[in-house]
Every structure is written in C-alpha cells, then in structure tokens.
Design an enzyme around this catalytic site. Sequence first.
Site, PDB file in Angstrom:
ATOM      1  N   HIS A 103       2.675  -3.238  -0.832  1.00  0.00           N
ATOM      2  CA  HIS A 103       3.503  -3.762   0.221  1.00  0.00           C
ATOM      3  C   HIS A 103       3.733  -5.288  -0.183  1.00  0.00           C
ATOM      4  O   HIS A 103       4.473  -5.925   0.377  1.00  0.00           O
ATOM      5  CB  HIS A 103       3.005  -3.554   1.526  1.00  0.00           C
ATOM      6  CG  HIS A 103       3.250  -2.141   1.934  1.00  0.00           C
ATOM      7  ND1 HIS A 103       2.647  -1.170   1.864  1.00  0.00           N
ATOM      8  CD2 HIS A 103       4.590  -1.786   2.531  1.00  0.00           C
ATOM      9  CE1 HIS A 103       3.150   0.022   2.107  1.00  0.00           C
ATOM     10  NE2 HIS A 103       4.382  -0.570   2.688  1.00  0.00           N
ATOM     11  N   GLU A 348       6.968  12.000   2.664  1.00  0.00           N
ATOM     12  CA  GLU A 348       6.470  11.079   1.529  1.00  0.00           C
ATOM     13  C   GLU A 348       5.129  11.711   1.152  1.00  0.00           C
ATOM     14  O   GLU A 348       4.198  11.049   0.615  1.00  0.00           O
ATOM     15  CB  GLU A 348       5.990   9.675   2.220  1.00  0.00           C
ATOM     16  CG  GLU A 348       5.643   9.636   3.467  1.00  0.00           C
ATOM     17  CD  GLU A 348       5.713   8.008   4.043  1.00  0.00           C
ATOM     18  OE1 GLU A 348       5.995   7.332   3.493  1.00  0.00           O
ATOM     19  OE2 GLU A 348       5.042   8.138   5.298  1.00  0.00           O
ATOM     20  N   ASP A 372       5.313   6.437  -1.249  1.00  0.00           N
ATOM     21  CA  ASP A 372       4.298   7.085  -1.023  1.00  0.00           C
ATOM     22  C   ASP A 372       4.342   8.624  -1.519  1.00  0.00           C
ATOM     23  O   ASP A 372       3.260   9.162  -2.150  1.00  0.00           O
ATOM     24  CB  ASP A 372       3.987   7.385   0.710  1.00  0.00           C
ATOM     25  CG  ASP A 372       3.283   6.148   1.035  1.00  0.00           C
ATOM     26  OD1 ASP A 372       2.212   5.670   0.435  1.00  0.00           O
ATOM     27  OD2 ASP A 372       3.727   5.484   2.167  1.00  0.00           O
ATOM     28  N   CYS A 419      14.635   5.701   1.087  1.00  0.00           N
ATOM     29  CA  CYS A 419      14.138   4.022   1.438  1.00  0.00           C
ATOM     30  C   CYS A 419      13.038   3.480   0.776  1.00  0.00           C
ATOM     31  O   CYS A 419      12.547   2.636   0.926  1.00  0.00           O
ATOM     32  CB  CYS A 419      13.964   4.092   2.985  1.00  0.00           C
ATOM     33  SG  CYS A 419      12.594   5.036   3.379  1.00  0.00           S
TER      34      CYS A 419
HETATM   35  C1  PEP Z   1       7.631   4.507   1.111  1.00  0.00           C
HETATM   36  O1  PEP Z   1       6.432   5.186   1.080  1.00  0.00           O
HETATM   37  O2  PEP Z   1       8.382   4.937   0.041  1.00  0.00           O
HETATM   38  C2  PEP Z   1       8.202   3.865   2.221  1.00  0.00           C
HETATM   39  C3  PEP Z   1       9.531   3.689   2.202  1.00  0.00           C
HETATM   40  O3  PEP Z   1       7.404   3.490   3.225  1.00  0.00           O
HETATM   41  P1  PEP Z   1       6.030   2.200   2.718  1.00  0.00           P
HETATM   42  O4  PEP Z   1       6.565   1.821   1.424  1.00  0.00           O
HETATM   43  O5  PEP Z   1       6.131   1.366   3.988  1.00  0.00           O
HETATM   44  O6  PEP Z   1       4.912   2.946   2.954  1.00  0.00           O
HETATM   45 MG    MG Z   2       5.398   5.129   3.123  1.00  0.00          MG
END
Ligand code: PEP
Ligand code: MG
Length: 517
Positions: A103, A348, A372, A419
């Site tokens: 993140h 995920e 994920d 995403c």
């Molecule tokens: C993912 O896991 O790809 C996602 C979009 O959510 P995050 O990166 O916030 O876990």
């Molecule tokens: Mg995620």
Amino acid sequence: MEAVESHIERESVNAEWALKVVSDRLLDVYAKIKDDYLRERGSDVEDVVERLLFALSGERTERPQLMEDTVIVAEELLPSTVAELDFGRIRAIATDSGGWTSHTAIIARGLGIPAVVGLRDFYRQARTGDEIIVDAGRGEIVLHPTVRSAHGYRSAHGRKHELSTAFVPVEAQASAHEPLVTVDGVEIILRANLELPPEYAGIDRFGARGVGLFRTEFMLSQRDSMPLEEEQYQAYLKVAQLGGADGAILRLFDLGGDKGAPAGFEPERNPALGLRGIRFCLRHEELFRTQVRAVLRAGAQARVSAVVPMVSDVTDMRRARALFDEERARLTADKVSVGRVRLGAMIEVPAAVMLAAELAREVDFLSLGTNDLVQYLLAVDRDNDQVSDWFRSLHPAVLQSVRKTISAAVAAAIPIVVCGEMAASPAYALILIGLGARELSMSAASIPRVRRMVKGIDELTAAAIADDCLKQATADDVEELVRVRLGSHWPELFPPKSLPAARAKAAAVVAHIGGEV
Ligand code: PEP
Ligand code: MG
C-alpha cells in the site's frame, strides 16, 4: 532496556529518570570515540531517547516537520504513516521493505511520488542530509551522486517534468473524456482508484470514468477514532459526486492486513490471514452498520456501489447484504432517504475464484483485486521483500483465476472491474483485456499511459496472446511470451525495456517491472 530496567529496580526512580541516567552514560561513551563516523552515531541514541521520553510523557505524536525537497528513506513505511506525510515537501520515497503492490507503493503511485521499495539494506547507508537520486523508472537509488550524474538526472527530470506538466493536460483536454476503444472497436472503461484527498483532482484531469475503488479504510489513517456516520456520509457523497454520472464503488472497510487494526483493537500475529476485510466488519458489527448507513444515505444523492473485501464464502456476502437490508429498513422507518446501492464482492481470495459463479449469482457486480489474489493464490506476502521474486503477476495460476472470474461475471451478465495494480501497468493491462476485462481501475495518474496502450492495440490479437499465455506452465514462460509477442506486435508501445522480465535481480527492480511508480 536492561540497564534502564535494573536502574528503576535498584534506585526506585521513575522510568524517565532511569532513561536519562542510562542514556547520559551511553552518550559519554560515544563522545569519547575517536572515529568521526562512529562518534556521530551518538545522535541516533539521542533521537531514540527523545522519542522514548516523548512516548513516556503520554502526549500525542506530532507529525515530523519535513524540509523542502525531502526524500523519505525508511526500513519500513506503514501506509498510515505515508498518509500523514506532508506531500508538498516529499520528492521521493525509498524503503527497504515492501513490494510493488504494497500500500505504501500504491499510495505513492496515486500521489505521483516516485518510490523505490524493497531495497533490503539501503536504510542503514543513508544519513539525514545526504543527497539521493531516486530513479523510480529503473527502480534504482543513487546515494551521493557525482556532479555529473546529478546533472544528467536533473536535465532528464526537467524533460520529464515538461512532459508531465505540458503534455498530459493537453492530451487530457483533447481526448480524455471521449469513449476509449481499441483499434478493432472494443470499448474499454478506465476508472480511478482513490485513497486520499490529494488524489481527487486526478479524476477530472486524467479523464477517469468514475471511481472504481475508494479504499474507505484510509479515512482512518490520520485519526485515532472511527469517523462518525455523518462524517462518513459527507466523504462518500463527495467521492461519488467526483465520479459524476459513473459514480463510485466504495470499498467497505478493509481493515486488518497491512493496513493494521484501528486504534484500540488488538494487533494480530498473522494479520493477512486474520480478522481482515469483511471478517473484521462482521466481528465489529456496530462499526460496520455505521458505515452501511452512511453508504446508503450517500446513495440517495449520487450513484453509489459498495464492494465487500476479502470475501471467501457466499455466506460472507449474504451476511453483508442482510446488514444492508436491515439498515435500509431502519433508515426508511426513520424517514431518512436511502438510495439503491449496488453490492459487489471483491474476488481476491482463491476460494472466491473457485466459487466465482456462485458469488456472481448473489451480487450486482464483481471486483477483481489482483494484488491480494496474487498474494493469497501464490502464498507470497505482498509486503515482504524477501519473497518478492515469487510475487509473479503473470503466473499461470493467476491468469487462469482471472479468466475464470471474468467468465463467471460474463455468464451471470454482471459487470466486473479489475482494480489491482496489474490494471495500471500497460503490459499487464493488455493481458487482462485479452482475458476479457473491459473495465479497469487504477490510480488516476496511471490512466494516460494505459489509455495510450488501449488506443494502439486490437483486442483480437490481445485475446490470442492471452490464450497462449494460459497454455504456459511457468511464470517465466509467460513473461518471455509476453515480451516477444508484445514487442513484435506493438514495438512503439512496448519497447523492450518496458516489458516484464524473468526476475533474478534484487527486489528494487520489481517496483519497475510492475509499472513504474
Ligand atoms: C487488491 O487486493 O488488488 C486491491 C485492489 O485491494 P488492496 O490493494 O487495497 O488490497
Ligand atoms: Mg485487496
């Protein structure tokens, strides 16, 4: 610590005094060291002592005052810390830990801050005041650059800066808001992922079709308490309005995992497999109900969808939906306006991929979180630089999971938006399109380069390449195939160095391979 503890026990003094006595003794030793470098390390001891005294005082931590043109160098930078930094002064970030889907890297990308992560042992080598070049494009750091290399980088940066400030807005004005189609006429929709308010301007600037993922848990990063319903409602409404006619997909709190537990909640031994996402929400139901009410109220004023993170079972979705129904009924009884909020599941977790068809029958849309998905499918911690060589977005198991999930959404005639960070990297995004993806969501700043790619390719060829990728046995084979095929079909879009490579090198390079930060 031992010396401080025994001083407390022996002398019956308080912790602050014991710390002062012990640290003075230690600093005395440092002051007598002949070697300049080692002697200066005494300032590190002073720094730690100051922090300890501050913590013992029970006062709240102040945000550090940053100088102009700061490069943040850290062993590890938690997303909550990044969210608190003064973005106006930070020029770049370099961390020893992390991978390209951490993140910290995601937020940096969203804010357009160059970042190189996974450097492993850089932190110890850098000192406050050092001059550093952070080349996020190559995933490299230059410490104490020579005059010549600093000059070279300055002029290259100047050219890039001209490009980003002059070229992108012109392009944004000219075509960013037109429908985006491939050469053979297949429409691709690009949406924006949002975490923090400084990113909001990018939606219009880069022509995002609404907000494809609002990571609501980042609302908690700059505070000690949970936001009240009214504050959440205002925030969600604002984000949904930013998305215009396309609105916003609000991800319900994805707390736990690397985002940590909010203040007052127990930290866990293995947070990635712990009380994360929907599990946390269902365990702390009141907190979840507050969010659901805020979402439903925002839905009365703008186009709002909600997506449930970390779903591993159809029951997770049913329980979430039941809470939505109960809160809707409660608000309606109280004569509060609520809107139709579409409810989706994030795919995920491998179990959700295997049950994608069953989940698709229960929801209004699917959202594919590849970050994920790679983490859980390949059992590789997305934040651990030690295993970043195993974080393979083009692993055949990942591609087969993507295909299976998209097919389930198509069969159920519901939308699916991808995403994860793969969507933001042109080479990966092309493969996603070849696998059937039609909606991609990414940091707004990544939209122009993905748009350029989409305009230059044809879906038929992308699908043929994706089909061949699915037949490969290893991630190396897929990466090689992608390099050769993309390079030969669209050399102007994919010059050799932009393509994924079999990664035998240090983790720092991974940030580059995944698409420059
Ligand atoms: C993912 O896991 O790809 C996602 C979009 O959510 P995050 O990166 O916030 O876990
Ligand atoms: Mg995620």
